[in-house]
Design an enzyme around this catalytic site. Structure first.
Site, PDB file in Angstrom:
ATOM      1  N   HIS A 269       0.928  -1.244  -0.131  1.00 19.85           N
ATOM      2  CA  HIS A 269      -0.083  -0.073   0.081  1.00 19.85           C
ATOM      3  C   HIS A 269       0.891   1.293   0.144  1.00 19.85           C
ATOM      4  CE1 HIS A 269      -3.087  -2.685   0.649  1.00 19.85           C
ATOM      5  NE2 HIS A 269      -4.183  -1.810   0.535  1.00 19.85           N
TER       6      HIS A 269
ATOM      7  N   SER B 191      -0.196  -1.212  -6.270  1.00 17.82           N
ATOM      8  CA  SER B 191      -0.049  -2.363  -7.028  1.00 17.82           C
ATOM      9  C   SER B 191       0.818  -1.932  -8.439  1.00 17.82           C
ATOM     10  CB  SER B 191      -1.313  -2.904  -7.635  1.00 17.82           C
ATOM     11  OG  SER B 191      -1.701  -3.814  -6.511  1.00 17.82           O
TER      12      SER B 191
ATOM     13  N   LYS C 237     -14.107  -7.655  -8.508  1.00 19.23           N
ATOM     14  CA  LYS C 237     -13.271  -8.548  -9.347  1.00 19.23           C
ATOM     15  C   LYS C 237     -12.789  -9.637  -8.392  1.00 19.23           C
ATOM     16  CE  LYS C 237      -9.767  -8.268 -12.958  1.00 19.23           C
ATOM     17  NZ  LYS C 237      -8.821  -7.490 -13.638  1.00 19.23           N
ATOM     18  N   ASP C 238     -12.252  -9.349  -7.461  1.00 25.58           N
ATOM     19  CA  ASP C 238     -11.893 -10.486  -6.430  1.00 25.58           C
ATOM     20  C   ASP C 238     -12.841 -11.378  -6.248  1.00 25.58           C
ATOM     21  OD1 ASP C 238      -9.086  -9.556  -6.862  1.00 25.58           O
ATOM     22  OD2 ASP C 238      -8.897  -8.556  -4.782  1.00 25.58           O
TER      23      ASP C 238
ATOM     24  N   GLU D  54       5.733 -33.953  -2.057  1.00 27.69           N
ATOM     25  CA  GLU D  54       4.837 -33.508  -2.525  1.00 27.69           C
ATOM     26  C   GLU D  54       5.031 -32.640  -3.817  1.00 27.69           C
ATOM     27  OE1 GLU D  54       2.121 -34.898  -1.450  1.00 27.69           O
ATOM     28  OE2 GLU D  54       1.022 -33.521  -0.384  1.00 27.69           O
TER      29      GLU D  54
HETATM   30  C1  HEM Z   1       0.491 -16.315   2.124  1.00 26.94           C
HETATM   31  C2  HEM Z   1       1.002 -15.957   0.716  1.00 26.94           C
HETATM   32  C3  HEM Z   1       0.864 -14.558   0.162  1.00 26.94           C
HETATM   33  C4  HEM Z   1      -0.376 -13.703   0.438  1.00 26.94           C
HETATM   34  C5  HEM Z   1      -1.524 -13.930   1.115  1.00 26.94           C
HETATM   35  C6  HEM Z   1       0.130 -12.360  -0.560  1.00 26.94           C
HETATM   36  C7  HEM Z   1      -1.094 -11.559  -0.672  1.00 26.94           C
HETATM   37  C8  HEM Z   1      -0.846 -10.417  -1.468  1.00 26.94           C
HETATM   38  C9  HEM Z   1      -1.735  -9.768  -1.838  1.00 26.94           C
HETATM   39  C10 HEM Z   1      -3.372  -9.414  -1.229  1.00 26.94           C
HETATM   40  C11 HEM Z   1      -1.295  -8.815  -2.727  1.00 26.94           C
HETATM   41  C12 HEM Z   1      -2.063  -7.418  -3.553  1.00 26.94           C
HETATM   42  C13 HEM Z   1      -2.665  -8.163  -4.495  1.00 26.94           C
HETATM   43  C14 HEM Z   1      -2.123  -8.782  -5.638  1.00 26.94           C
HETATM   44  O1  HEM Z   1      -1.178  -7.802  -6.325  1.00 26.94           O
HETATM   45  O2  HEM Z   1      -2.187  -9.801  -6.179  1.00 26.94           O
HETATM   46  C15 HEM Z   1       0.210  -9.149  -2.992  1.00 26.94           C
HETATM   47  C16 HEM Z   1       1.072  -8.553  -3.804  1.00 26.94           C
HETATM   48  C17 HEM Z   1       2.101  -9.015  -4.022  1.00 26.94           C
HETATM   49  N1  HEM Z   1       2.753  -9.957  -3.688  1.00 26.94           N
HETATM   50 FE1  HEM Z   1       2.045 -11.207  -2.312  1.00 26.94          FE
HETATM   51  N2  HEM Z   1       1.200 -12.739  -1.207  1.00 26.94           N
HETATM   52  C18 HEM Z   1       1.760 -13.985  -0.636  1.00 26.94           C
HETATM   53  C19 HEM Z   1       2.944 -14.386  -1.190  1.00 26.94           C
HETATM   54  C20 HEM Z   1       3.776 -13.916  -2.001  1.00 26.94           C
HETATM   55  C21 HEM Z   1       5.004 -14.436  -2.452  1.00 26.94           C
HETATM   56  C22 HEM Z   1       5.493 -15.823  -1.936  1.00 26.94           C
HETATM   57  C23 HEM Z   1       5.624 -13.463  -3.187  1.00 26.94           C
HETATM   58  C24 HEM Z   1       7.068 -13.643  -4.006  1.00 26.94           C
HETATM   59  C25 HEM Z   1       8.017 -14.209  -3.621  1.00 26.94           C
HETATM   60  C26 HEM Z   1       4.802 -12.417  -3.297  1.00 26.94           C
HETATM   61  C27 HEM Z   1       5.031 -11.252  -4.113  1.00 26.94           C
HETATM   62  C28 HEM Z   1       3.943 -10.031  -4.199  1.00 26.94           C
HETATM   63  C29 HEM Z   1       4.326  -8.902  -4.724  1.00 26.94           C
HETATM   64  C30 HEM Z   1       5.753  -8.671  -5.599  1.00 26.94           C
HETATM   65  C31 HEM Z   1       3.463  -8.253  -4.723  1.00 26.94           C
HETATM   66  C32 HEM Z   1       3.014  -6.796  -5.723  1.00 26.94           C
HETATM   67  C33 HEM Z   1       2.497  -7.126  -6.805  1.00 26.94           C
HETATM   68  C34 HEM Z   1       2.158  -6.088  -7.864  1.00 26.94           C
HETATM   69  O3  HEM Z   1       1.475  -5.035  -7.232  1.00 26.94           O
HETATM   70  O4  HEM Z   1       2.570  -6.201  -8.845  1.00 26.94           O
HETATM   71  N3  HEM Z   1       3.533 -12.508  -2.408  1.00 26.94           N
HETATM   72  N4  HEM Z   1       0.476 -10.148  -2.239  1.00 26.94           N
END
Ligand code: HEM
Lengths: 319, 434
Positions: free
Chosen positions: B214, B218, B242-243, B286
């Site tokens: 935030h 994004s 959308k989500d 797995e």
């Molecule tokens: C429990 C696991 C995770 C949750 C609950 C989570 C949740 C979120 C959410 C809600 C967003 C914002 C919506 C979206 O852009 O899809 C986000 C963005 C992001 N996440 Fe995760 N995430 C998780 C794991 C990861 C992992 C493992 C990575 C990378 C190694 C990652 C990298 C990113 C990045 C780079 C963004 C920004 C994306 C953008 O705005 O382009 N996330 N995450």
């Protein structure tokens, strides 16, 4: 535009699918012949158990298998799900002798089984079970249909199509060809090994060192009969058991039981019934699960459709 | 906090004392401006979050019936399946939920890799994501041990044994992990304690992850910054709806597996109670661990000083280092890929290599499922080499030698389809440092 990402993810998805499928097929591909595929009433979205067949399977289990195999996770009360009445269940339970206690005097005592008792095990412990079976432990059968890849098909093939008296000639020839090939590959590997050892030996001899001459591997004979497989003493041939030698002698014979519903008790029939029964013992909630699944998925499809419409509406003004 | 308005006196009263309504509004409400051009690949973050909640809810409910003791664990899981009301549903949702969690997060990660979401100013956001991935792996590994089937036991044994590769302290560490001299009751007990704990640690890191998100909002498929209100739409109602639709679609697929193929992704051997005296024919982790497992087993040679026979790193240790290295490179990725252009859409050569990487990871996955010998070992070794080459050599070189396509000037005025032509927008310029 997004092709790169989509292509990459498609590849990932394919991999996920295929690698997940791999362990299941590994046995068929690597270690033996493929399993035949049979039809089951519990297959498919609307699948349910064939009650009559499962009941007959219970009869086979109690008359034949229960002499060697335990059934730890099934209690007599569970049989109500198969359509048995309370009195029938009480009567079946009463045939079992259960050790209970200690009583008020601190003594263990024997009593007739009651519906809440679990199926009695044929042996007091695993050691006793193995000892009585020439060293091989007859495994508990409750979960057998899920504990083997492609369980129901495997069980029916093992019981009804795999033993020497049952196996088709075609299957036998397949096994012989497979084993012949396996031995040939093994022989070639051994030969290569032998040649390197021979070189080392010759070098040593030239250098005047002491050395023993390696023995060449024996050329393999083609496998043309079950004897050629060289199964250990006491094992029975079974086309579908890994390694082809199983420590369980063929348990089913025509008319080995007399079915209460009058169905002719052929081996094929009994094997099918027992496989149905073992699927039920492994997955007693299958019908609940499939029934609920239809409702859940129908609801979700409608709900998701409404959400899609809502999404279209909300987004209509975004360009 | 400005922007949040209400006439409801109760809400006003609460808001004055605890500004939770404006907080929510700024997090997932109309007060959070998001790029208007996010594709469905941006659904997977919220899906991951919801899957995490599903895992925690089903897990806590099962923990009320589960017994973490080697003599009772297998049986207690069967009791959940048979005697607990809807216990079979809880267990099948939790079991398959883990698979879907990884599917969702892997898509989420590859989305980030393709659109350069790891680049400034989102480096910390990305690194927190990698921390989440590591925590997820630890949680899933220990969870798989709990039913105490054959694969549980032997998987635990193989993986904990890896630590014995560490020089000098290895054997001591393994005994310490086990809480004894073999995988036994203390091991199962501590794995249960940690499996209960770690998801809540993940929740904590997810909060940091979203907090960091935030800060700058994004990223988006074009990868350029939002330039003003004409480029954004409020999170609510646009992305909430959308989500929600994405969640519905996800649940349809998830339910199909839970209700009709609940054991498809599992291994039959785990329905056999653990037996320390009988090793399964193939010990396979797995699927979501397979690429890493392949990397682990690809290092079959000692690494030392050539021609001297001096061994510096033994093969086993080398495999462990490579496996952890495969995740470690993700941590430093923002500094390996220095190209100023985020989105792969404007990087023609990067795109090719991205596809290669995806294929490479797939190959690693297949190799991980096969015995490490012959052709599959060779494939694993080549794929492992390419994996590291991609991050350590290809990406740094591309940042220098690749000529990106011209970028559009803004999200609301994407220039000419195809990107070329005399009227093309601003040339690629380095993004601002934050
Ligand atoms: C429990 C696991 C995770 C949750 C609950 C989570 C949740 C979120 C959410 C809600 C967003 C914002 C919506 C979206 O852009 O899809 C986000 C963005 C992001 N996440 Fe995760 N995430 C998780 C794991 C990861 C992992 C493992 C990575 C990378 C190694 C990652 C990298 C990113 C990045 C780079 C963004 C920004 C994306 C953008 O705005 O382009 N996330 N995450």
């Amino acid at each position: 535009m997004r092709k790169g990402l989509i292509f990459g993810l498609a590849a990932l998805a394919a991999a996920a699918g295929a690698t997940v499928a791999a362990p299941g097929t590994a046995r068929a591909a690597g270690e033996g012949i493929p399993l035949p595929s049979f039809e089951w009433s519990f297959d498919g979205i609307f699948g349910t158990y064939d009650r009559a067949s499962v009941q007959r399977g219970l009869q086979v289990y109690r008359a034949v298998c229960a002499g060697c195999h335990s059934m730890d996770y099934i209690a007599f009360r569970n049989l109500a799900e198969l359509g048995y009445s309370e009195d029938e269940i009480k009567a079946m339970a009463a045939e079992a002798i259960v050790i209970d206690g200690p009583n008020d005097e601190g003594e263990m005592f024997e009593r007739a089984g009651l519906p809440f008792d679990y199926f009695p095990a044929p042996f007091p412990n695993d050691r006793a079970a193995a000892f009585a079976n020439g060293g091989a432990l007859p495994p508990d059968l409750s979960l057998m249909a899920k504990a083997r890849a492609n369980g129901p098909n495997y069980l029916l093939a093992l019981m009804g199509h795999g033993y020497e008296d049952q196996v088709s000639d075609e299957t036998l020839q397949q096994i012989f060809a497979l084993e012949t090939e396996k031995r040939q590959t093994q022989y070639e590997a051994n030969l290569e090994n032998y040649e390197t050892m021979l070189e080392v030996y010759e070098e040593r001899v030239e250098a005047g060192e002491e050395a023993t001459r390696p023995t060449p591997p024996e050329e393999p004979q083609p496998v043309e009969s079950i004897e050629d497989l060289g199964l250990s003493e006491g094992l029975s041939f079974n086309a579908y058991f890994p390694g082809y030698g199983i420590a369980m002698a063929m348990p089913l014979f025509d008319d080995g039981v007399e079915y209460a519903d009058g169905t002719p008790a052929t081996v094929e029939q009994m094997a099918t019934d027992v496989a149905n029964f073992l699927m039920w013992t492994a997955e007693p909630k299958l019908e609940d699960r499939k029934g609920m699944g239809i409702k859940v998925i129908l609801f979700l499809l409608v709900f998701t459709g409404i959400l899609y419409a809502a999404k279209r509406k909300v987004w209509a003004d975004v360009h | 906090m400005s922007g949040f308005q209400t006439n409801n006196t109760v809400i006003k009263w609460i808001e004055h004392r605890l500004p939770i309504f404006s907080f929510l509004d700024h997090s997932v409400g109309s007060g959070y401006p998001s790029p208007k051009n996010l594709s469905y690949f941006w659904n997977f973050g919220s899906l991951a979050g919801i899957t995490l909640v599903i895992m925690i809810v089903t897990g806590v409910l099962m923990a009320m019936q589960y017994t973490a003791h080697v003599d009772h664990a297998f049986e207690s899981v069967e009791r959940i399946m048979r005697d607990v009301n809807y216990g079979w549903l809880l267990r099948y949702v939790h079991m398959n939920g883990a698979h879907f969690f990884f599917i969702v997060v892997y898509i989420h990660i590859f989305r980030g890799l393709y659109y350069g979401s790891y680049k400034a100013p989102r480096e910390l956001l990305w690194m927190l994501g990698v921390v989440i991935l590591l925590l997820m792996m630890a949680t899933a590994f220990m969870g798989y041990v709990l039913p105490w089937g054959q694969m549980s036991f032997w998987g635990a044994k193989v993986i904990t044994n890896l630590f014995s590769a560490i020089p000098f302290f290895g054997d001591g560490i393994v005994v310490w992990l086990w809480g004894g001299f073999s995988v036994d009751n203390p091991t199962l007990n501590r794995f249960f304690a940690l499996h209960y704990l770690l998801p809540f640690v993940i929740v904590g890191v997810v909060i940091l992850h979203i907090w960091a998100l935030h800060r700058f909002g994004s990223n988006n498929p074009i990868g350029i910054d939002t330039k003003g209100p004409q480029d954004t739409i409020p999170f609510h109602p646009y992305y909430t709806v959308k989500d929600a639709f994405g969640l519905g679609a996800f649940l349809v697929v998830f339910s199909a597996v839970v209700f009709y193929l609940p054991n498809y992704m599992g291994h039959a051997d785990n329905y056999i109670p653990a037996n320390p005296l009988s090793t399964p024919a193939h010990i396979v982790p797995e699927w979501y661990f397979l690429p890493f497992y392949a990397i682990l087993r690809a290092i079959t040679f000692d690494i030392g000083i050539p021609f001297t026979g001096v061994v510096i790193i033994e093969a086993k240790l080398g495999g462990v280092i490579a496996m952890f290295g495969a995740i470690a490179v993700l941590f430093v990725l923002p500094w390996l890929d220095r190209s100023p252009v985020r989105s792969g859409r404007f990087r023609p050569i990067f795109r090719l290599f991205f596809v290669l990487l995806a294929i490479d990871v797939v190959l690693l996955g297949f190799a991980g499922a096969k015995p490490a010998e012959g052709l599959w070992l060779l494939i694993a070794q080549v794929s492992t080499a390419y994996y590291f080459l991609h991050f350590l050599v290809v990406l740094p070189l591309l940042s220098v030698f690749e000529t990106p396509k011209p970028l559009p000037t803004s999200i609301s005025e994407p220039v000419l389809k195809g990107g070329g032509g005399a009227m093309a927008g601003a040339p690629a310029k380095p993004m601002e440092k934050a």
